[in-house]
Scaffold this motif. Sequence first.
Motif, PDB file in Angstrom:
ATOM      1  N   ALA A   1      12.394   8.346  -0.886  1.00  0.00           N
ATOM      2  CA  ALA A   1      13.532   7.590  -0.352  1.00  0.00           C
ATOM      3  C   ALA A   1      13.124   6.786   0.882  1.00  0.00           C
ATOM      4  CB  ALA A   1      14.679   8.522  -0.011  1.00  0.00           C
ATOM      5  N   ASP A   2      12.288   7.372   1.734  1.00  0.00           N
ATOM      6  CA  ASP A   2      11.786   6.653   2.913  1.00  0.00           C
ATOM      7  C   ASP A   2      10.995   5.420   2.491  1.00  0.00           C
ATOM      8  OD1 ASP A   2      12.839   8.614   4.616  1.00  0.00           O
ATOM      9  OD2 ASP A   2      10.947   9.750   4.626  1.00  0.00           O
ATOM     10  N   VAL A   3      10.150   5.616   1.497  1.00  0.00           N
ATOM     11  CA  VAL A   3       9.316   4.516   1.005  1.00  0.00           C
ATOM     12  C   VAL A   3      10.192   3.437   0.392  1.00  0.00           C
ATOM     13  CG1 VAL A   3       7.559   3.853  -0.677  1.00  0.00           C
ATOM     14  CG2 VAL A   3       7.284   5.946   0.666  1.00  0.00           C
ATOM     15  N   ASP A   4      11.158   3.845  -0.415  1.00  0.00           N
ATOM     16  CA  ASP A   4      12.062   2.887  -1.052  1.00  0.00           C
ATOM     17  C   ASP A   4      12.810   2.074   0.002  1.00  0.00           C
ATOM     18  OD1 ASP A   4      13.278   1.817  -3.472  1.00  0.00           O
ATOM     19  OD2 ASP A   4      15.123   2.786  -2.746  1.00  0.00           O
ATOM     20  N   HIS A   5      13.279   2.747   1.034  1.00  0.00           N
ATOM     21  CA  HIS A   5      13.993   2.059   2.117  1.00  0.00           C
ATOM     22  C   HIS A   5      13.078   1.041   2.815  1.00  0.00           C
ATOM     23  CE1 HIS A   5      16.760   1.401   5.426  1.00  0.00           C
ATOM     24  NE2 HIS A   5      15.787   1.675   6.274  1.00  0.00           N
ATOM     25  N   GLU A   6      11.860   1.425   3.103  1.00  0.00           N
ATOM     26  CA  GLU A   6      10.920   0.550   3.804  1.00  0.00           C
ATOM     27  C   GLU A   6      10.478  -0.625   2.936  1.00  0.00           C
ATOM     28  OE1 GLU A   6       8.897  -0.843   7.007  1.00  0.00           O
ATOM     29  OE2 GLU A   6      10.177   0.925   7.012  1.00  0.00           O
TER      30      GLU A   6
ATOM     31  N   ARG B   1       0.831  -1.214   0.000  1.00  0.00           N
ATOM     32  CA  ARG B   1       0.000   0.000   0.000  1.00  0.00           C
ATOM     33  C   ARG B   1       0.860   1.257   0.000  1.00  0.00           C
ATOM     34  NH1 ARG B   1      -4.056  -2.391   4.506  1.00  0.00           N
ATOM     35  NH2 ARG B   1      -5.181  -3.797   3.128  1.00  0.00           N
ATOM     36  N   LEU B   2       1.938   1.237   0.748  1.00  0.00           N
ATOM     37  CA  LEU B   2       2.838   2.379   0.819  1.00  0.00           C
ATOM     38  C   LEU B   2       3.482   2.653  -0.535  1.00  0.00           C
ATOM     39  CD1 LEU B   2       4.084   4.410   2.835  1.00  0.00           C
ATOM     40  CD2 LEU B   2       5.882   2.729   3.256  1.00  0.00           C
ATOM     41  N   SER B   3       3.803   1.602  -1.250  1.00  0.00           N
ATOM     42  CA  SER B   3       4.467   1.785  -2.548  1.00  0.00           C
ATOM     43  C   SER B   3       3.545   2.402  -3.596  1.00  0.00           C
ATOM     44  CB  SER B   3       5.027   0.452  -3.049  1.00  0.00           C
ATOM     45  OG  SER B   3       3.977  -0.422  -3.394  1.00  0.00           O
ATOM     46  N   TYR B   4       2.238   2.331  -3.410  1.00  0.00           N
ATOM     47  CA  TYR B   4       1.291   2.900  -4.366  1.00  0.00           C
ATOM     48  C   TYR B   4       0.940   4.365  -4.103  1.00  0.00           C
ATOM     49  CZ  TYR B   4       0.448  -1.615  -6.546  1.00  0.00           C
ATOM     50  OH  TYR B   4       0.603  -2.784  -7.232  1.00  0.00           O
ATOM     51  N   LEU B   5       1.422   4.929  -3.010  1.00  0.00           N
ATOM     52  CA  LEU B   5       1.114   6.329  -2.705  1.00  0.00           C
ATOM     53  C   LEU B   5       1.895   7.262  -3.640  1.00  0.00           C
ATOM     54  CD1 LEU B   5       1.148   6.291   1.206  1.00  0.00           C
ATOM     55  CD2 LEU B   5      -0.824   6.137  -0.327  1.00  0.00           C
ATOM     56  N   ASN B   6       1.244   8.345  -4.054  1.00  0.00           N
ATOM     57  CA  ASN B   6       1.933   9.324  -4.909  1.00  0.00           C
ATOM     58  C   ASN B   6       2.659  10.355  -4.037  1.00  0.00           C
ATOM     59  OD1 ASN B   6       0.067  11.334  -4.142  1.00  0.00           O
ATOM     60  ND2 ASN B   6      -1.311  10.780  -5.813  1.00  0.00           N
ATOM     61  N   GLU B   7       3.375  11.279  -4.690  1.00  0.00           N
ATOM     62  CA  GLU B   7       4.190  12.267  -3.962  1.00  0.00           C
ATOM     63  C   GLU B   7       3.357  13.135  -3.016  1.00  0.00           C
ATOM     64  OE1 GLU B   7       7.555  12.837  -3.821  1.00  0.00           O
ATOM     65  OE2 GLU B   7       7.788  10.990  -4.976  1.00  0.00           O
ATOM     66  N   ALA B   8       2.180  13.542  -3.461  1.00  0.00           N
ATOM     67  CA  ALA B   8       1.329  14.395  -2.619  1.00  0.00           C
ATOM     68  C   ALA B   8       0.866  13.637  -1.375  1.00  0.00           C
ATOM     69  CB  ALA B   8       0.121  14.893  -3.412  1.00  0.00           C
ATOM     70  N   GLN B   9       0.502  12.379  -1.553  1.00  0.00           N
ATOM     71  CA  GLN B   9       0.067  11.570  -0.403  1.00  0.00           C
ATOM     72  C   GLN B   9       1.226  11.327   0.558  1.00  0.00           C
ATOM     73  OE1 GLN B   9      -1.400   8.387  -2.845  1.00  0.00           O
ATOM     74  NE2 GLN B   9      -3.551   8.935  -2.456  1.00  0.00           N
ATOM     75  N   LEU B  10       2.409  11.075   0.010  1.00  0.00           N
ATOM     76  CA  LEU B  10       3.587  10.885   0.859  1.00  0.00           C
ATOM     77  C   LEU B  10       3.907  12.151   1.649  1.00  0.00           C
ATOM     78  CD1 LEU B  10       5.960   8.851  -1.488  1.00  0.00           C
ATOM     79  CD2 LEU B  10       4.684   8.014   0.484  1.00  0.00           C
ATOM     80  N   LYS B  11       3.775  13.290   0.976  1.00  0.00           N
ATOM     81  CA  LYS B  11       4.032  14.569   1.653  1.00  0.00           C
ATOM     82  C   LYS B  11       3.048  14.780   2.801  1.00  0.00           C
ATOM     83  CE  LYS B  11       4.602  19.466   0.791  1.00  0.00           C
ATOM     84  NZ  LYS B  11       4.500  20.555  -0.171  1.00  0.00           N
ATOM     85  N   ASP B  12       1.790  14.362   2.593  1.00  0.00           N
ATOM     86  CA  ASP B  12       0.768  14.499   3.635  1.00  0.00           C
ATOM     87  C   ASP B  12       1.121  13.710   4.898  1.00  0.00           C
ATOM     88  OD1 ASP B  12      -0.802  16.206   2.171  1.00  0.00           O
ATOM     89  OD2 ASP B  12      -2.201  14.646   1.501  1.00  0.00           O
ATOM     90  N   ILE B  13       1.734  12.556   4.722  1.00  0.00           N
ATOM     91  CA  ILE B  13       2.072  11.740   5.896  1.00  0.00           C
ATOM     92  C   ILE B  13       3.521  11.940   6.344  1.00  0.00           C
ATOM     93  CG2 ILE B  13       0.303  10.000   5.475  1.00  0.00           C
ATOM     94  CD1 ILE B  13       2.447   8.175   4.313  1.00  0.00           C
ATOM     95  N   GLY B  14       4.230  12.851   5.680  1.00  0.00           N
ATOM     96  CA  GLY B  14       5.575  13.213   6.118  1.00  0.00           C
ATOM     97  C   GLY B  14       6.662  12.253   5.686  1.00  0.00           C
TER      98      GLY B  14
END
Length: 80
Positions: A68-73, A51-64
């Motif tokens: 790179a964080d997503v790629d690491h996880e 689910r995390l890998s499908y989030l776009n940049e705006a959604q990632l920005k919303d959750i902080g």
Amino acid sequence: MKNSTSETLNNLENSQLNVSQCCKATLDNLKEKPWKAIFKKIAHNWRTRIRLSYLNEAQLKDIGLTAADVDHEVNKTLWK
């Protein structure tokens, strides 16, 4: 004296049975729980990382988070 001795033996036998039952229950839990817990953790990590890998940049920005964080996880092993 006989009553005291037989009473002591009965108490000893009862305590041994309780310890034996307790040990058996503990061993049964040890046999089952770790595998169940590991599989649950792997399944949880797999679902959340997908689910995390499908989030776009705006959604990632919303959750902080950053890409790179997503790629690491996402690239962690599933049991970690």
